[in-house]
Write a protein that holds these residues in place. Structure first.
Motif, PDB file in Angstrom:
ATOM      1  N   ILE A 176       0.827  -1.205   0.000  1.00 49.68           N
ATOM      2  CA  ILE A 176       0.000   0.000   0.000  1.00 49.68           C
ATOM      3  C   ILE A 176       0.866   1.262   0.000  1.00 49.68           C
ATOM      4  N   VAL A 177       2.006   1.219   0.691  1.00 50.75           N
ATOM      5  CA  VAL A 177       2.898   2.383   0.683  1.00 50.75           C
ATOM      6  C   VAL A 177       3.485   2.591  -0.710  1.00 50.75           C
ATOM      7  N   LEU A 178       3.917   1.519  -1.355  1.00 47.27           N
ATOM      8  CA  LEU A 178       4.448   1.633  -2.714  1.00 47.27           C
ATOM      9  C   LEU A 178       3.370   2.130  -3.674  1.00 47.27           C
ATOM     10  N   TYR A 179       2.153   1.681  -3.494  1.00 44.66           N
ATOM     11  CA  TYR A 179       1.052   2.145  -4.351  1.00 44.66           C
ATOM     12  C   TYR A 179       0.832   3.644  -4.202  1.00 44.66           C
ATOM     13  N   LEU A 180       0.839   4.133  -2.963  1.00 48.11           N
ATOM     14  CA  LEU A 180       0.636   5.560  -2.741  1.00 48.11           C
ATOM     15  C   LEU A 180       1.798   6.383  -3.280  1.00 48.11           C
ATOM     16  N   LEU A 181       3.011   5.850  -3.160  1.00 49.71           N
ATOM     17  CA  LEU A 181       4.175   6.574  -3.679  1.00 49.71           C
ATOM     18  C   LEU A 181       4.173   6.621  -5.210  1.00 49.71           C
ATOM     19  N   CYS A 182       3.687   5.569  -5.832  1.00 49.25           N
ATOM     20  CA  CYS A 182       3.738   5.484  -7.299  1.00 49.25           C
ATOM     21  C   CYS A 182       2.576   6.184  -7.986  1.00 49.25           C
ATOM     22  N   THR A 183       1.535   6.509  -7.259  1.00 48.34           N
ATOM     23  CA  THR A 183       0.387   7.176  -7.886  1.00 48.34           C
ATOM     24  C   THR A 183       0.386   8.659  -7.513  1.00 48.34           C
ATOM     25  N   GLY A 184      -0.266   9.019  -6.438  1.00 50.80           N
ATOM     26  CA  GLY A 184      -0.280  10.415  -6.032  1.00 50.80           C
ATOM     27  C   GLY A 184      -1.653  11.033  -6.216  1.00 50.80           C
ATOM     28  N   PRO A 185      -1.877  12.195  -5.607  1.00 52.45           N
ATOM     29  CA  PRO A 185      -3.198  12.838  -5.687  1.00 52.45           C
ATOM     30  C   PRO A 185      -3.589  13.264  -7.098  1.00 52.45           C
ATOM     31  N   ASP A 186      -2.615  13.531  -7.960  1.00 55.63           N
ATOM     32  CA  ASP A 186      -2.916  14.040  -9.294  1.00 55.63           C
ATOM     33  C   ASP A 186      -2.774  13.003 -10.393  1.00 55.63           C
ATOM     34  N   ASN A 187      -2.695  11.731 -10.011  1.00 57.89           N
ATOM     35  CA  ASN A 187      -2.588  10.683 -11.019  1.00 57.89           C
ATOM     36  C   ASN A 187      -3.861  10.645 -11.868  1.00 57.89           C
ATOM     37  N   PRO A 188      -3.742  10.615 -13.201  1.00 56.99           N
ATOM     38  CA  PRO A 188      -4.949  10.670 -14.039  1.00 56.99           C
ATOM     39  C   PRO A 188      -5.824   9.426 -13.951  1.00 56.99           C
ATOM     40  N   TYR A 189      -5.256   8.286 -13.544  1.00 58.33           N
ATOM     41  CA  TYR A 189      -6.026   7.041 -13.512  1.00 58.33           C
ATOM     42  C   TYR A 189      -6.339   6.564 -12.100  1.00 58.33           C
ATOM     43  N   PHE A 190      -5.382   6.737 -11.194  1.00 56.39           N
ATOM     44  CA  PHE A 190      -5.569   6.240  -9.834  1.00 56.39           C
ATOM     45  C   PHE A 190      -5.271   7.344  -8.814  1.00 56.39           C
TER      46      PHE A 190
END
Length: 328
Positions: A176-190
């Motif tokens: 879950i930490v890696l997922y949050l680091l790899c996406t972000g609040p402004d990710n267009p898909y996630f």
């Protein structure tokens, strides 16, 4: 006449006692690990076996190993949010199927040990997502992240087994930490909610609503599954009670200790009312008081103490979830 009446009364008493014994025996069959279910499902179709393994994986989140408890928890999640219930179901099935496909130990798979991390990953992805419910693109990282947990579980097991330590929720935390680091609040898909609330943080008021604090203690058990609704949380507590009354008592006690500790440290009132200050203490108290140690008055005191430092040692994923709920 009198003898006949006395005989009838004795016969009725025996019938009532027999019915009570049958009811009690039926209830006892639904408690504990329910090993008889595994024996019954041994020669059944794979789909039915997968359902039982998945339900055990759901219950493993609350340190239980009971498929009926897992069914009650899943019903509570669907009751609180059908979308979250769907994500949790998909996560536990994806991780369990991955474990079967790559050939993980069959005893671990049947006990649900490869399902609960996938369950937690999928639930937290749904909680963090800012795209709202029924955002179907989210199913991709849910399935992928749940499957990754199985590989992390196998890799960490070979390391931690040397020190006789459980893998526990390490795969969930890493994923879950890696997922949050790899996406972000402004990710267009996630996209997901920011870890810190926007704007200045308001100070606590001096007034405290005791009823809301008591409600927060009950919600602390539900927040183990990121569930913030009262009645579904009570159903989750009932699932713990079905598995072990001792576990249920420690779940409530740990949530109360964590909430009171948070109150003494002047955490935000929203955290007290929503159960976010109690769920870590609930898990810690259950683990120490009813799982990893033989129950005694010493381990009981140790279990109470394990709920106290939780508000000061909240991990990153819990902190982001708490701040998002407070911001919302």
């Amino acid at each position: 006449m009198w003898i006949d009446t006395k005989t009838d009364v004795e016969e009725n008493n025996r019938n009532r006692a027999s019915r009570s014994q049958r009811v009690m025996s039926s209830l006892l069959l639904c408690t504990g690990d329910m090993k008889h279910v595994d024996k019954y499902m041994h020669d059944k179709q794979f789909v039915l076996q997968l359902v039982v393994w998945g339900l055990r994986g759901v219950a493993r989140v609350i340190l239980a190993n009971n498929p009926l408890s897992g069914a009650l928890i899943l019903a509570a999640l669907f009751w609180a949010s059908p979308w979250q219930g769907l994500l949790g179901t998909l996560g536990v099935l994806a991780s369990t199927l991955t474990a079967v496909i790559i050939g993980q130990d069959s005893a671990e798979v049947q006990a649900g040990l490869h399902g609960f991390n996938g369950m937690l990953v999928s639930l937290l992805m749904g909680v963090f997502s800012s795209a709202g419910p029924w955002y179907w693109w989210l199913l991709l990282p849910v399935c992928f992240g749940s499957a990754i947990c199985v590989f992390l579980f196998g890799g960490l097991s070979s390391v931690l087994d040397r020190w006789d330590l459980p893998v526990s929720v390490f795969p969930f935390n890493i994923t879950i930490v890696l997922y949050l680091l790899c996406t972000g609040p402004d990710n267009p898909y996630f996209p997901h909610h920011p870890a810190s609330p926007l704007g200045p943080t308001n100070h606590n008021g001096t007034e405290l609503i005791a009823v809301e604090v008591a409600r927060g203690i009950l919600l602390g058990v539900g927040q183990i599954f990121a569930c913030g609704a009262l009645w579904p949380s009570l159903l989750i507590l009932g699932a713990v009670l079905l598995y072990s009354p001792l576990q249920a008592a420690h779940a409530l006690l740990g949530s109360a200790v964590g909430t009171m500790t948070g109150l003494s440290m002047a955490v935000r009132h929203e955290s007290l009312y929503s159960g976010m200050s109690g769920f870590n203490g609930s898990l810690g108290c259950m683990a120490v008081g009813g799982l990893f140690f033989t129950f005694s008055w010493r381990t009981h005191l140790f279990a109470i103490a394990s709920g106290q430092p939780q508000p000061t040692s909240i991990p990153v994923t819990v902190y982001t979830s708490a701040t998002w709920r407070e911001m919302k």
